[in-house]
Design a protein around this motif. Sequence first.
Motif, PDB file in Angstrom:
ATOM      1  N   ASP A 121       0.847  -1.195   0.000  1.00 13.97           N
ATOM      2  CA  ASP A 121       0.000   0.000   0.000  1.00 13.97           C
ATOM      3  C   ASP A 121       0.879   1.240   0.000  1.00 13.97           C
ATOM      4  O   ASP A 121       2.043   1.193   0.395  1.00 13.97           O
ATOM      5  N   HIS A 124      -1.911   8.162   0.055  1.00 11.23           N
ATOM      6  CA  HIS A 124      -2.758   8.906  -0.885  1.00 11.23           C
ATOM      7  C   HIS A 124      -3.320  10.110  -0.149  1.00 11.23           C
ATOM      8  O   HIS A 124      -3.702  10.015   1.026  1.00 11.23           O
ATOM      9  N   SER A 160       2.505  11.302  -1.563  1.00 11.13           N
ATOM     10  CA  SER A 160       1.208  11.951  -1.763  1.00 11.13           C
ATOM     11  C   SER A 160       1.353  13.438  -2.061  1.00 11.13           C
ATOM     12  O   SER A 160       0.367  14.157  -2.217  1.00 11.13           O
ATOM     13  N   ASN A 306     -11.867   2.374   4.721  1.00 12.47           N
ATOM     14  CA  ASN A 306     -11.420   3.674   4.215  1.00 12.47           C
ATOM     15  C   ASN A 306     -12.514   4.716   4.030  1.00 12.47           C
ATOM     16  O   ASN A 306     -12.198   5.873   3.760  1.00 12.47           O
ATOM     17  N   THR A 328      -7.888   2.680  -5.314  1.00 11.90           N
ATOM     18  CA  THR A 328      -8.063   3.670  -4.258  1.00 11.90           C
ATOM     19  C   THR A 328      -9.508   4.155  -4.303  1.00 11.90           C
ATOM     20  O   THR A 328     -10.344   3.561  -4.985  1.00 11.90           O
ATOM     21  N   TRP A 332      -9.722   8.579   0.136  1.00 11.08           N
ATOM     22  CA  TRP A 332      -9.021   7.507   0.837  1.00 11.08           C
ATOM     23  C   TRP A 332      -7.593   7.958   1.153  1.00 11.08           C
ATOM     24  O   TRP A 332      -6.984   8.728   0.410  1.00 11.08           O
ATOM     25  N   LYS A 334      -5.088   5.796   1.348  1.00  6.03           N
ATOM     26  CA  LYS A 334      -4.139   4.811   0.825  1.00  6.03           C
ATOM     27  C   LYS A 334      -4.491   4.406  -0.603  1.00  6.03           C
ATOM     28  O   LYS A 334      -5.646   4.483  -1.028  1.00  6.03           O
ATOM     29  N   ILE A 335      -3.453   3.972  -1.307  1.00  3.37           N
ATOM     30  CA  ILE A 335      -3.566   3.272  -2.583  1.00  3.37           C
ATOM     31  C   ILE A 335      -3.109   1.839  -2.326  1.00  3.37           C
ATOM     32  O   ILE A 335      -2.075   1.623  -1.678  1.00  3.37           O
ATOM     33  N   TYR A 336      -3.846   0.863  -2.829  1.00  2.00           N
ATOM     34  CA  TYR A 336      -3.519  -0.537  -2.590  1.00  2.00           C
ATOM     35  C   TYR A 336      -3.053  -1.211  -3.865  1.00  2.00           C
ATOM     36  O   TYR A 336      -3.649  -1.027  -4.935  1.00  2.00           O
TER      37      TYR A 336
END
Length: 341
Positions: A121, A124, A160, A306, A328, A332, A334-336
């Motif tokens: 992850d 973001h 980010s 999220n 994402t 949110w 985070k980016i996964y």
Amino acid sequence: MKRNIIAGLAVIFLLSSCNNNEKMLDSLADYNNSREEKGYHFGEELKLPKEVTDHAETITISFGDKETSNLTVDPRFFTLGDNDVTFIVKTKSGETLNQDATINVFANSPEQNISYDIVADYPHDPTNFVEGFLLEGNTVYESAGLDGASKLIKYTLGSSVPSLVEKQPANIFSEGCAIVGDKIYQLTYKNKIGFVYDKNSLKKLSEFPLPNVIGEGWGLTYDGKNLIATDGSKNLFFLDVNDPSKVVRTVAVAGHAEIYDNINELEYHNGYIYSNIWHKPVILKINPATGEVVGKFDFTKLTQENDQGNSEYVLNGIAFKGDHMLVTGKNWAKIYEIAIK
């Protein structure tokens, strides 16, 4: 006396005819209602009730701008999803009856539930209301929406902090975006226009009117030949990349037992279109030639982790890092990175 008998017989015939017509329409309406949820598949025959076929000289299905007397679900006339039609029945007694109906057409094969592992992850910016999400190399291009806060952003995956930001005028609500060579194409929500930017500087180069058939701008991707847009309906609109105001073809999206509308953010990868569904924690894998949904990812758990209890902070953002998927959502943190099994 003879005249009275003839008149009486005429009245009886008229009443009988009206009664038969009413029974035919009621029977056809009941049949259509009973089949609406079950739906049909391409190649299947519409087996209308005997109350209709026994008294019909001809039966035609009208789609507004085209008609067919073939009672088979033919892709030349029907699309996947809901089809609003009118049955035109010419009776053996010479009358014409009309009955409106919705005929749902589903994909022939069930969609596969696709499993995955989360392998990484990345941070973001949780202030970004994600509408378009792209990755090229290690660079993320992101279109963030909302009135008065829309912008196009460029940053490195893992950070980010943007390296470039192109803010939109206050009356613009940014939507989906796609990379075509050294340009970025971007839709707007309700302004009925799209923008073209230089990919390196994010400076606006031009704008174009959206095709009239597209009511609103939602998602956008590029398959190497055409831009592909969504407008919140069941449809994918393939646009001429040299003239995005021109629709090349339209494909409706459906699964084996479900019509998918609210098709939203898009990504094209290895011959398939991947799509978010607005307000649903799933991503669809779609065959672009037919509109059939061949697979589905369930991201319920990630969405719950999220969305911060806000129903608008939905899953909305698909990109590919090699064969791994990045996902994402709106606001949110985070980016996964997802490895598909």
